[in-house]
Design an enzyme around this catalytic site. Structure first.
Site, PDB file in Angstrom:
ATOM      1  N   ARG A  46       0.842  -1.194   0.000  1.00 19.82           N
ATOM      2  CA  ARG A  46       0.000   0.000   0.000  1.00 19.82           C
ATOM      3  C   ARG A  46       0.882   1.250   0.000  1.00 19.82           C
ATOM      4  O   ARG A  46       0.555   2.270  -0.575  1.00 19.82           O
ATOM      5  CB  ARG A  46      -0.947   0.003   1.223  1.00 19.82           C
ATOM      6  CG  ARG A  46      -1.673   1.333   1.392  1.00 19.82           C
ATOM      7  CD  ARG A  46      -2.880   1.315   2.307  1.00 19.82           C
ATOM      8  NE  ARG A  46      -2.811   0.403   3.422  1.00 19.82           N
ATOM      9  CZ  ARG A  46      -2.049   0.577   4.510  1.00 19.82           C
ATOM     10  NH1 ARG A  46      -1.288   1.651   4.632  1.00 19.82           N
ATOM     11  NH2 ARG A  46      -2.051  -0.319   5.463  1.00 19.82           N
ATOM     12  N   TYR A  98     -17.095  18.094 -13.955  1.00 18.04           N
ATOM     13  CA  TYR A  98     -17.465  16.679 -13.992  1.00 18.04           C
ATOM     14  C   TYR A  98     -18.507  16.377 -12.912  1.00 18.04           C
ATOM     15  O   TYR A  98     -18.319  16.743 -11.743  1.00 18.04           O
ATOM     16  CB  TYR A  98     -16.188  15.861 -13.774  1.00 18.04           C
ATOM     17  CG  TYR A  98     -16.414  14.374 -13.741  1.00 18.04           C
ATOM     18  CD1 TYR A  98     -16.754  13.690 -14.903  1.00 18.04           C
ATOM     19  CD2 TYR A  98     -16.292  13.653 -12.561  1.00 18.04           C
ATOM     20  CE1 TYR A  98     -16.961  12.322 -14.877  1.00 18.04           C
ATOM     21  CE2 TYR A  98     -16.497  12.283 -12.533  1.00 18.04           C
ATOM     22  CZ  TYR A  98     -16.827  11.630 -13.702  1.00 18.04           C
ATOM     23  OH  TYR A  98     -17.040  10.279 -13.670  1.00 18.04           O
ATOM     24  N   ASP A 170      -8.189  20.122 -12.619  1.00 20.34           N
ATOM     25  CA  ASP A 170      -8.485  18.808 -13.221  1.00 20.34           C
ATOM     26  C   ASP A 170      -8.131  18.918 -14.710  1.00 20.34           C
ATOM     27  O   ASP A 170      -8.806  19.605 -15.469  1.00 20.34           O
ATOM     28  CB  ASP A 170      -9.973  18.491 -13.007  1.00 20.34           C
ATOM     29  CG  ASP A 170     -10.358  17.119 -13.556  1.00 20.34           C
ATOM     30  OD1 ASP A 170      -9.641  16.610 -14.434  1.00 20.34           O
ATOM     31  OD2 ASP A 170     -11.391  16.581 -13.115  1.00 20.34           O
ATOM     32  N   LYS A 195      -8.936   8.101 -18.653  1.00 20.00           N
ATOM     33  CA  LYS A 195      -9.275   8.721 -19.921  1.00 20.00           C
ATOM     34  C   LYS A 195      -8.041   8.762 -20.840  1.00 20.00           C
ATOM     35  O   LYS A 195      -7.581   7.730 -21.243  1.00 20.00           O
ATOM     36  CB  LYS A 195      -9.870  10.112 -19.663  1.00 20.00           C
ATOM     37  CG  LYS A 195     -10.864  10.166 -18.483  1.00 20.00           C
ATOM     38  CD  LYS A 195     -12.127   9.367 -18.706  1.00 20.00           C
ATOM     39  CE  LYS A 195     -12.989   9.183 -17.466  1.00 20.00           C
ATOM     40  NZ  LYS A 195     -13.343  10.385 -16.731  1.00 20.00           N
TER      41      LYS A 195
HETATM   42  C1  PLP Z   1     -13.814  10.700 -15.444  1.00 17.07           C
HETATM   43  C2  PLP Z   1     -13.471  11.990 -14.847  1.00 17.07           C
HETATM   44  C3  PLP Z   1     -13.196  12.104 -13.487  1.00 17.07           C
HETATM   45  C4  PLP Z   1     -13.316  10.944 -12.523  1.00 17.07           C
HETATM   46  O1  PLP Z   1     -12.378   9.957 -12.781  1.00 17.07           O
HETATM   47  P1  PLP Z   1     -12.611   8.395 -12.468  1.00 17.07           P
HETATM   48  O2  PLP Z   1     -11.348   7.785 -12.948  1.00 17.07           O
HETATM   49  O3  PLP Z   1     -13.822   7.983 -13.257  1.00 17.07           O
HETATM   50  O4  PLP Z   1     -12.839   8.277 -11.010  1.00 17.07           O
HETATM   51  C5  PLP Z   1     -12.834  13.351 -12.990  1.00 17.07           C
HETATM   52  N1  PLP Z   1     -12.760  14.422 -13.805  1.00 17.07           N
HETATM   53  C6  PLP Z   1     -13.026  14.346 -15.128  1.00 17.07           C
HETATM   54  C7  PLP Z   1     -12.924  15.577 -15.962  1.00 17.07           C
HETATM   55  C8  PLP Z   1     -13.403  13.143 -15.690  1.00 17.07           C
HETATM   56  O5  PLP Z   1     -13.679  13.082 -16.994  1.00 17.07           O
END
Ligand code: PLP
Length: 379
Positions: A46, A98, A170, A195
């Site tokens: 961990r 998001y 983000d 993504k």
């Molecule tokens: C998908 C996404 C998230 C969350 O990520 P996960 O890997 O699904 O937990 C946060 N911000 C944006 C812009 C996203 O597209």
């Protein structure tokens, strides 16, 4: 070192035990110690794992940071940042981010005594009036999901720096290929590596990248203490994805531009939201802080009934109807019923997210085939 080289080499060393060029998947929970406290730098998985370490170092280099921290998902990374705060602290966040981030802030953390202000961040000056002595964090996303609005990172950072407030960006939609928020004054960059970083729709993973040593100490403490860490196989998949990020993003940008322009000339399409258009309200900011405009866009139909959108959503063949984005294959989504269903309808519509809005994650297939697919679906 330039990004293309970093993506392939940064953080990676041939495996010391065999010389394997690819970082092995260290599928282990613990490490044998020679005598108490005498070990090779790894005690428990961990806390440390060599596959994760390689990825963390690579991510730090790619975002021009010093430290990378990996989590089991993008939202687990989000939670780690929020856990820096104490009851009574206030956060200013973008009002069109998001849906899952909005849900965590309002449904999970509000009850711990944190206060969130959701505001339009396209005008950085508008932020100042929400700042008070309890403000600890500004949270933004650019381009935003799904309206493709742009926040001027430098302008927001100039406000946070003055007031000793953390700025977290983000950067999932842009990826480090298009934009590096740390270079523009952000303190923390977050990615849902699910993504573009992973890029192949085969892993759920998140990360934070930062420069400041004491902030890294706090976030590493949270990463280890709270335990939302990714497994080594997932880290391996993201590492492998990174190696082609630049070539994938180039094609995402080329295809994105062709499709945005084609949509705009289609008689049945009403609005197209893509930050590469010169008349996009924040185009100049996008041009200043991004190296390209990417493959994410949204559009509405002149026929604004939900049935008209539903027909398109169920008729595309190459664009698969699915949540998520940033993979090599093209996806189409319906934010109002999918990714943003957790935001109340009145809130959504206030921000332009109408029921007929569809979002495209343009993949790296042949652009002509993608256009033919949209053409038959829009009809
Ligand atoms: C998908 C996404 C998230 C969350 O990520 P996960 O890997 O699904 O937990 C946060 N911000 C944006 C812009 C996203 O597209």
């Amino acid at each position: 070192m330039k990004l293309a080289t970093k993506l392939i080499h940064a953080g990676i060393e041939p495996d010391p035990s065999t010389g394997a060029i690819m970082t092995p998947i260290y599928q282990t929970s613990t490490y044998v110690q020679e005598s108490p406290g005498k070990h090779k730098g790894y005690e428990y998985a961990r806390t440390q794992n060599p596959t994760r370490n390689a990825l963390q170092n690579a991510l730090a280099a790619i975002e021009n940071g010093k430290y990378g921290l990996c989590f089991s998902s993008g939202l687990a990374a989000t939670v780690a940042v929020i856990k820096l705060l104490n009851p009574g602290d206030e956060v200013i966040a973008a009002n069109d981010m998001y849906g899952g981030t909005y849900r965590i802030f309002t449904k999970v953390f509000q009850k711990y005594g944190l206060k969130f202000h959701f505001i339009n961040m396209q005008d950085a000056n508008g932020i100042s009036k929400y700042i008070n002595k309890n403000t600890r964090l500004i949270w933004t996303e650019t381009p935003t999901n799904p309206m493709m609005n742009i926040t001027d990172i430098e302008a927001v950072a100039s406000i946070t720096k003055k007031s000793n407030i953390l700025l977290c960006v983000d950067n999932t939609f842009a990826s480090p290929y298009l934009q590096n928020p740390l270079d523009r004054g952000a303190d923390i960059v977050l990615h849902s590596a699910t993504k573009y970083l992973g890029g192949h729709s085969d892993v759920v993973h998140g990360c934070l990248i930062l420069k400041d040593a004491s902030l890294n100490e706090k976030l590493s403490f949270i990463q280890n203490s709270c335990g939302a860490v990714p497994g080594p196989q997932d880290c391996f998949l993201v590492l492998r994805g990174l190696k082609t990020l630049h070539v994938r993003m180039e094609r995402h940008c080329q295809n994105g531009e062709k499709i945005a322009k084609w949509l705009r000339n289609n008689g049945k399409v009403d609005k197209v939201f893509w930050c590469g258009f010169e008349d996009h309200p924040n185009h100049l900011v996008a041009k200043k802080q991004m190296r390209g405009f990417g493959g994410m866009m949204s559009f509405t139909l002149k026929d604004d009934r939900i049935e008209a959108a539903n027909k398109v959503l169920s008729s595309t063949k190459l664009f698969s109807l699915a949540e998520s984005l940033g993979g090599v294959e093209s996806l189409i989504g319906h934010p109002a019923s999918m990714t943003h269903a957790s935001i109340p309808r009145e809130e959504r519509i206030k921000n332009g997210l109408v029921d007929s809005l569809m979002r495209l994650s343009v993949g790296i297939e042949d652009a002509d085939d993608l256009i033919a697919d949209l053409d038959q679906a829009i009809g």
